[in-house]
Design a protein around this motif. Structure first.
Motif, mmCIF file in Angstrom:
data_model
loop_
_atom_site.group_PDB
_atom_site.id
_atom_site.type_symbol
_atom_site.label_atom_id
_atom_site.label_comp_id
_atom_site.label_asym_id
_atom_site.label_seq_id
_atom_site.Cartn_x
_atom_site.Cartn_y
_atom_site.Cartn_z
ATOM 1 N N PRO B 1 0.682 -1.426 0.269
ATOM 2 C CA PRO B 1 -0.094 -0.138 0.083
ATOM 3 C C PRO B 1 0.907 1.186 0.100
ATOM 4 O O PRO B 1 0.430 2.349 -0.432
ATOM 5 N N VAL B 4 1.541 2.366 -3.587
ATOM 6 C CA VAL B 4 0.397 2.922 -3.978
ATOM 7 C C VAL B 4 0.064 4.399 -3.674
ATOM 8 O O VAL B 4 -0.095 5.217 -4.482
ATOM 9 N N SER B 5 0.476 4.395 -2.406
ATOM 10 C CA SER B 5 0.192 5.768 -1.619
ATOM 11 C C SER B 5 1.018 6.966 -2.288
ATOM 12 O O SER B 5 0.655 7.908 -2.641
ATOM 13 N N TYR B 8 -0.009 7.605 -5.702
ATOM 14 C CA TYR B 8 -1.174 8.299 -5.729
ATOM 15 C C TYR B 8 -0.958 9.667 -5.249
ATOM 16 O O TYR B 8 -1.648 10.674 -5.657
ATOM 17 N N CYS B 13 -3.671 14.458 -8.074
ATOM 18 C CA CYS B 13 -4.840 14.143 -8.615
ATOM 19 C C CYS B 13 -5.349 15.301 -9.314
ATOM 20 O O CYS B 13 -6.412 16.039 -8.829
ATOM 21 N N LEU B 68 -14.345 5.975 -6.727
ATOM 22 C CA LEU B 68 -13.015 5.381 -6.939
ATOM 23 C C LEU B 68 -11.722 5.949 -6.223
ATOM 24 O O LEU B 68 -11.207 5.236 -5.415
ATOM 25 N N ASP B 69 -11.881 7.175 -6.093
ATOM 26 C CA ASP B 69 -11.140 8.074 -5.026
ATOM 27 C C ASP B 69 -11.300 7.681 -3.858
ATOM 28 O O ASP B 69 -10.346 7.327 -3.101
ATOM 29 N N ALA B 71 -12.305 4.938 -2.465
ATOM 30 C CA ALA B 71 -12.137 3.440 -2.288
ATOM 31 C C ALA B 71 -10.748 3.423 -2.379
ATOM 32 O O ALA B 71 -9.950 2.675 -1.387
ATOM 33 N N ILE B 72 -9.769 4.196 -3.169
ATOM 34 C CA ILE B 72 -8.468 4.056 -3.054
ATOM 35 C C ILE B 72 -7.865 4.751 -1.548
ATOM 36 O O ILE B 72 -7.037 4.080 -1.003
ATOM 37 N N LYS B 73 -8.588 5.930 -1.143
ATOM 38 C CA LYS B 73 -8.313 6.324 -0.086
ATOM 39 C C LYS B 73 -8.396 5.554 1.134
ATOM 40 O O LYS B 73 -7.494 5.401 2.114
ATOM 41 N N TYR B 75 -8.364 2.161 1.115
ATOM 42 C CA TYR B 75 -7.548 1.048 0.886
ATOM 43 C C TYR B 75 -6.301 1.677 1.600
ATOM 44 O O TYR B 75 -5.524 0.997 2.367
ATOM 45 N N LEU B 76 -5.993 2.901 1.165
ATOM 46 C CA LEU B 76 -4.640 3.532 1.521
ATOM 47 C C LEU B 76 -4.608 3.491 3.223
ATOM 48 O O LEU B 76 -3.490 3.297 3.831
#
Lengths: 638, 638
Positions: B1, B4-5, B8, B13, B68-69, B71-73, B75-76
């Motif tokens: 993660p 990914v972070s 990201y 963004c 989506l944003d 979800a990513i956040k 997850y992070l």
């Protein structure tokens, strides 16, 4: 000369302040006199005009006092210093011009048109206050930066005027010409429209005709306002504030330094008296006590200095420099308001009652009763709002008032019983309360005794009610948050003197100037008398005539002040400008724009800067330790 | 993660910002659509309405991106952190409500009355900006103090309302009833009159009837204004400013700290890649260079970091933590704009010409020519101001413009000759200048080619003239004082983003809310069409109808924004309030008072605080040495 100087400065010249006030207030009485009920030019009765020589005789006395003051000051500082001091030189000049003008005035039997001395009178106020001189210097220092903003503002205005004239030309279609016709007809009109828009005084109106045609035109006006009014005008505030940051701190420091110097000088003077019989570097206690008893100062400071500290050295009979300095440290301490002890009662019942009546809930209950009274008055008012004063039945009102006043009176007696007479008066709150209660009682009794049958005595009842509403303010110190804000506002008033003085000066000069220029310029149509005021005569909306601004004119000093105040507030100031442009010449715009600039731009920004400075100073002081701490930090910053 | 972070956050963004902008801008297109030429309800053509599903399909795409944003956040940061984060929780809620509302909307074939998701859309903007969240927190902290001032203000208003109602009752004499009739008829009227007076929007008017009777009544109104408007309102400014003191400094410090943390994290990530083949506490240069080439950052920073510093360690192939930190110090340095060297010419004549054309007097001459051009346009405008666009002879204007444009073009060529192509473009001033010159040339040629016989082509000529006026702004950087002020204003715009964001949020919410409440509430009289706009129908002066405020309504989003802007500017806002009270209910006053409070009291004060903070920060920085110095002083103060 040193001793004369000490005397002159130790007995502060209160008389001079009074003289200045009298000279300035003369403007209300002098021709054109403001002593009429209304200033409305439609139905104003001719005011009482003072006989020739009345104001002039008062004035010459004041001028002679100023001359005396000047003579003493020049004697004190000597000719060499006098020549260098610009303020004193101007003082001399102003006095001589005034006297010459006065002589001319007398020789013309008060029939002169131009009274120059009125215009230069405010100088006496400026000259007498070191604080005001300092503030002026402060303003002078900001001038270059202010000038740059003004330059940018002028450029902004000119460019937008040109773009505006390009955007709104006369078109073929007469229906689409509204914007051109009213606001952008020619260069002066366009410039005025946008200048007024800068002050927001014609905000939606100026864009309505164009905006009504096309939404896009709104962008032009909004970008002008946002850049001009919001950005540049506020930048001006920032610049002025930036110059005044630390102003209060500096003035506190200066006054502390000046006092130190004064104490040192006093020590020297007292020592020199004593030079023969002592070793030199000390002063006799007796001399100090003698001086203290003759100095003008607040009694608790005097007591603190004479009683506490001096007694210590009484045995020796002398004190040295350090000791002499120390006894005046008392002046730095704030007065701690000590309340005298509550009286001791022997009876148990009385003691219990005393506990009840001095409890804080009792005060809260008192506040609740005051609130109830205000609510009562409000209810009666709302119920009676459609009745005319004659139709109103004031009996209920008076009975309610009487009940509440009796309660207030008993509350007061009971508090005096609980706290003793002195204890009661040691709270400022109670003084306010008691004074109003007694005043209310006196008024109410007057109403009962004199007019008991006549219930239409609205004026008196009204006054009683206003006092009751006013008395309700006693709740402020009991609500913590409000007390904080209120005390900040009160502090502000203390620090405001220099600024208020400058305001008085500019108002005075502009009012006198306005009377010269515009006295009697606006004459109401002859058919408008008291009777047909309500009749609708056709005038364009938004003009001076339609809005009925007749009482706002330059026909006397008081009316001129109110007119200037209205222009300072900005709203609808273009109506005044427009009216005086129509009745006199285009050049009168210059006068109004100057006043707008002086009052609304400069003075209001100064005022905002003062409030900001005052609040942040208070905040810093409550969060930091003392003046010296902040002083140290400041030294490190610079 | 973690990786990914990093990805990201390293690829900021931008897409999200765009999505938010699209979602917010939908309000202009959605029903009621703002796509009409005018918003004037008297002669508005029906606007283009998007077919059902058009805006909805755009919206669902945006909502999916937000999901989506989210979800990513989530997850992070993990579920545990997610639960604690209020912003993310609300984000989830807002997205789900929006989607539910969207489904409802679709199922009703876009015929729903209430579109809840419009109201909560601004949340996406708030959520995405840490600066705005911080500002909100700052506002939240001032609330107790603001509340106390508001309380005092409310008390002030209530007490003066009561006193006003006591002072101006209905009397027997109908001639003296004007004040009562218009401003103090009953409690709501009195309260509104004085509330509007607090904003100065009815300043001289409210006191005219009473003042016209007796001068003394002015004292009531003046004391109300001075205490309310000047003292308390400005105290509010002071309180808000006090909370924002040091705001900029703090945000600079925070961003520096955050960057340090980021660099440290990046070091860890790069090291872990390298864990097998190296001693651990160092990173390979190649990896750094590889990362640098893929990071989004301004090219001169990247060059500075990769070329200058990294080369030093190239021989070793690795750098340790300290060295890694040091190479990023370049980011702290401001870009020094280096101008490329002027080209070398061999011919003596060319060299002399080069000296002449690169001299500063040449720029001054260029400014003088630009000024002359503006003056020309102005003169022609003033001369033609009475002619309609058809009558104007644009031939002279076009010839003058052509001459000047040819001069501008030659000036540009000559400068390029003197400084070389790159040197010319390295000055921002020249880019501005050159761009406008070429644009002017293109426009002028277009005019000549297409319409050479037709001289009435006012629109094009107008545009050319506006551009010429705009080009005149090139003088600003050449005048030192103006450049200073202008640069302060530009800096302000940079720091304004958070505040502008909050403004957008409040405008959006209030506009959507206003459309809900007041859409179509005000209908113009049926007989008012395009033809008889100029005919004078009798309405009371100062009302919405008389002032022709028809285009200011809540019938579409764009019109609502302009109406809210007009109320924010304050002047004449009572006309809007009064109109909506008459056409709907008394309660609409609440909406307007809320908006006045949010925009004019809170936001404008925030804006003033920001300008003050910005200016004093800049001042302190230019007088002190660096951020760390001020930091030290601040630590000592607290």
């Amino acid at each position: 000369p040193f001793q004369v100087s000490v005397i002159y400065y130790l007995y502060p010249c209160r008389g001079l302040g009074l003289t200045i006030a009298v000279v300035l207030l003369l403007a209300f009485v002098e021709r054109p006199s403001s002593l009429s009920v209304t200033s409305d030019s439609r139905y104003r009765s001719p005011p009482w005009e003072p006989p020739c020589g009345f104001t002039e005789s008062i004035e010459i006395v004041c001028l002679l006092i100023f001359t005396l003051d000047l003579a003493i000051k020049s004697y004190l500082i000597g000719w060499d210093e006098f020549k260098k001091n610009k303020w004193l030189m101007s003082y001399t000049m102003v006095i001589s011009i005034s006297i010459i003008d006065w002589v001319l005035s007398i020789s013309m039997v008060c029939d002169e048109k131009l009274r120059v001395r009125r215009l230069i009178r405010p100088f006496f106020l400026l000259q007498n206050s070191s604080l005001m001189k300092k503030t002026l210097k402060c303003i002078k220092r900001t001038l270059p930066e202010i000038a740059s903003v003004i330059l940018l503002l002028a450029l902004h205005l000119c460019l937008f005027t040109m773009i505006g004239m390009l955007l709104f030309p006369k078109t073929e279609d007469p229906l689409k010409n509204q914007e051109w016709k009213v606001y952008f007809r020619n260069l002066p009109t366009s410039l005025t429209s946008l200048l007024v828009l800068l002050t927001t005084a014609n905000n939606p109106d100026v864009m309505i005709p164009a905006y009504s045609q096309n939404r896009g035109y709104a962008i032009f006006f909004i970008s002008f306002s946002v850049m001009g009014t919001y950005c540049m005008m506020n930048l001006l505030t920032a610049i002025i504030y930036n110059q005044f940051r630390g102003y209060l701190l500096m003035s506190v420091q200066t006054s502390i330094n000046r006092r130190r110097l004064g104490i040192r000088a006093a020590f020297q003077v007292l020592r020199s008296h004593d030079a023969e019989n002592a070793a030199g570097e000390r002063v006799p206690i007796d001399a100090v006590l003698q001086v203290m008893s003759r100095i003008q100062m607040q009694s608790y400071y005097r007591e603190a200095i004479t009683s506490v500290r001096t007694r210590q050295y009484q045995t020796e009979g002398f004190m040295n420099r350090e000791q002499f300095k120390q006894i005046f440290d008392e002046l730095d301490k704030d007065r701690i308001n000590e309340h005298p002890p509550a009286p001791q009662y022997n009876s148990v019942v009385l003691q219990k009652l005393q506990v009840i009546f001095s409890h804080s809930y009792f005060t809260v209950f008192g506040n609740a009763v005051a609130l109830a009274h205000v609510v009562c008055i409000c209810t009666v008012l709302v119920l009676n709002s459609d009745k005319s004063t004659g139709e109103r039945d004031n009996l209920y009102m008076e009975i309610i008032n009487m009940c509440f006043i009796i309660y207030y009176l008993s509350e007061m007696c009971v508090k005096i019983f609980a706290l003793s007479w002195k204890g009661y008066l040691s709270y400022r709150n109670n003084i306010f309360d008691g004074f109003l209660t007694i005043l209310l009682l006196v008024l109410q009794i007057t109403i009962y005794v004199i007019y008991h049958g006549v219930f239409s005595l609205w004026e008196m009842v009204r006054f009683v009610n206003v006092l009751v509403v006013f008395r309700f303010l006693r709740i402020i110190p009991d609500i913590k948050l409000m007390a904080l804000v209120a005390s900040t506002l009160l502090d502000l008033v203390k620090n405001l003197r220099a600024f208020a003085g400058i305001l008085v000066v500019v108002y005075y000069i502009f009012a006198v100037f306005g009377i010269w220029l515009f006295e009697g310029a606006i004459k109401p149509p002859p058919d408008m008398s008291m009777e047909n005021i309500t009749s609708n005569f056709s005038t364009e909306c938004g003009t001076y005539e339609q809005l009925g601004y007749w009482p706002n004119n330059f026909d006397d000093f008081a009316a001129a002040i109110i007119l200037l105040y209205d222009v300072m507030i900005i709203n609808n100031w273009q109506a005044f400008m427009d009216a005086y442009t129509r009745y006199t010449t285009e050049w009168s715009k210059v006068y109004f724009v100057c006043w707008w600039f002086t009052s609304s731009v400069m003075w209001v920004n100064l005022f905002v800067a003062l409030i900001l400075e005052n609040f942040t100073y208070k905040w810093d002081r409550s969060h930091s330790c003392s003046v010296t701490d902040v002083e140290r930090i400041r030294y490190e910053t610079s």
